[in-house]
Design an enzyme around this catalytic site. Structure first.
Site, PDB file in Angstrom:
ATOM      1  N   PRO A   1       0.810  -1.227   0.000  1.00 16.52           N
ATOM      2  CA  PRO A   1       0.000   0.000   0.000  1.00 16.52           C
ATOM      3  C   PRO A   1       0.840   1.273   0.000  1.00 16.52           C
ATOM      4  CG  PRO A   1      -0.130  -1.112   2.125  1.00 16.52           C
ATOM      5  CD  PRO A   1       0.569  -2.045   1.198  1.00 16.52           C
TER       6      PRO A   1
ATOM      7  N   GLU B   1       1.515  -8.386   8.863  1.00 14.24           N
ATOM      8  CA  GLU B   1       1.634  -6.950   9.137  1.00 14.24           C
ATOM      9  C   GLU B   1       2.522  -6.235   8.118  1.00 14.24           C
ATOM     10  OE1 GLU B   1       0.982  -3.348  10.988  1.00 14.24           O
ATOM     11  OE2 GLU B   1      -0.033  -5.272  11.218  1.00 14.24           O
TER      12      GLU B   1
ATOM     13  N   ARG C   1      -2.789  -8.375 -20.998  1.00  6.51           N
ATOM     14  CA  ARG C   1      -3.668  -7.994 -22.110  1.00  6.51           C
ATOM     15  C   ARG C   1      -2.972  -7.082 -23.108  1.00  6.51           C
ATOM     16  NH1 ARG C   1      -6.491  -3.404 -21.961  1.00  6.51           N
ATOM     17  NH2 ARG C   1      -8.380  -4.405 -22.744  1.00  6.51           N
TER      18      ARG C   1
ATOM     19  N   ASP D   1      -8.248   1.975 -25.278  1.00  8.60           N
ATOM     20  CA  ASP D   1      -8.809   1.846 -23.941  1.00  8.60           C
ATOM     21  C   ASP D   1      -8.738   3.170 -23.190  1.00  8.60           C
ATOM     22  OD1 ASP D   1      -9.391  -0.807 -24.115  1.00  8.60           O
ATOM     23  OD2 ASP D   1      -7.544  -1.494 -23.178  1.00  8.60           O
TER      24      ASP D   1
END
Length: 248
Positions: free
Chosen positions: A91, A118, A156, A171
């Site tokens: 994160p 953690e 992709r 896209d």
């Protein structure tokens, strides 16, 4: 062929994702080879533990460096000089976007490290990984879902995977703008009609409509993206017209 190795404590989580749809077809076309590894197998203790309490105290457990370092070394066939792209799902990492996916799609070998607990021993970050990537400003139970998202966004883009090269080139985010709306048959569905221009057969007008709608959608939904794009004079003119229509 691109090679993708995934280090995880839950390899079974990847079976459904890698075994279906475009990701499966990509492997069948030999555009990519997947290898999902339980890094617990590289633990050097008889109980195969891969985590321990953090120095200094605190909540949760921390992934030990030894199993991860040894797993990456084995993947690289003990070649310390091999320059694989080693991606830590975290994160705290760089936010995933289309530009990053396009960058990774040019690599021959990607290694994903999926944590669970953690956190990671800091030496994994400092001495092993080349990239730390996050898929958003929130915390998941582990890195597996994030790795799946990145793999899908990268695979992709590999040559011939989608069949039609234009599919991913147009896209959302590939051009810096959001994609224009799409319609299909019937032209009139319960009184809701398709815009006349896109069933007119005039390809020049259709392309102009799509370009304008792409700008309109970006302006109304993600105006922040417009600050990062070098718009043409024509696009600037269209954007001014769109803004006037919105204001009125």
């Amino acid at each position: 062929m691109m090679k993708i190795d995934v280090l995880t404590l839950f390899p079974e989580m990847f079976e459904g994702v890698l075994g279906h749809s475009i990701l499966k077809k990509a492997a069948e076309k030999k555009a990519v080879h997947y290898n999902v590894i339980n890094f617990r197998e590289f633990s050097d203790n008889k109980h195969q533990t891969v985590d321990d309490y953090p120095y200094g105290g605190g909540a949760g457990m921390v992934l030990k460096p030894q199993p991860i370092f040894d797993a990456v070394k084995a993947i690289n066939n003990n070649n310390e000089e091999k320059k694989s792209r080693v991606i830590l799902l975290c994160p705290q990492g760089e936010r995933l976007n289309q530009k990053k996916a396009e960058e990774l799609a040019k690599e021959e070998h990607l290694i994903f490290i999926c944590g669970h607990y953690e956190g990671y021993d800091e030496r994994i970050r400092e001495h092993l990984v080349t990239d730390e990537i996050s898929i958003g400003d929130y915390v998941l139970t582990g890195g597996e879902l994030g790795a799946m998202v990145i793999i899908d966004s990268v695979v992709r883009l590999l040559p011939e995977v989608l069949g039609n090269e234009e599919s991913h080139q147009k896209d959302s985010f590939s051009t810096g703008l959001l994609e224009h709306p799409h319609y299909t048959r019937p032209a009139d569905f319960r009184g809701m009609k398709v815009p006349e221009v896109i069933i007119s057969g005039n390809h020049k007008n259709i392309e102009e409509w799509r370009a304008k709608e792409s700008l309109r959608r970006t302006l109304t939904r993600r105006p922040d993206l417009l600050k990062e794009i070098d718009l043409t004079k024509e696009q600037v003119k269209w954007l001014e017209e769109i803004q006037k229509n919105i204001d009125n």
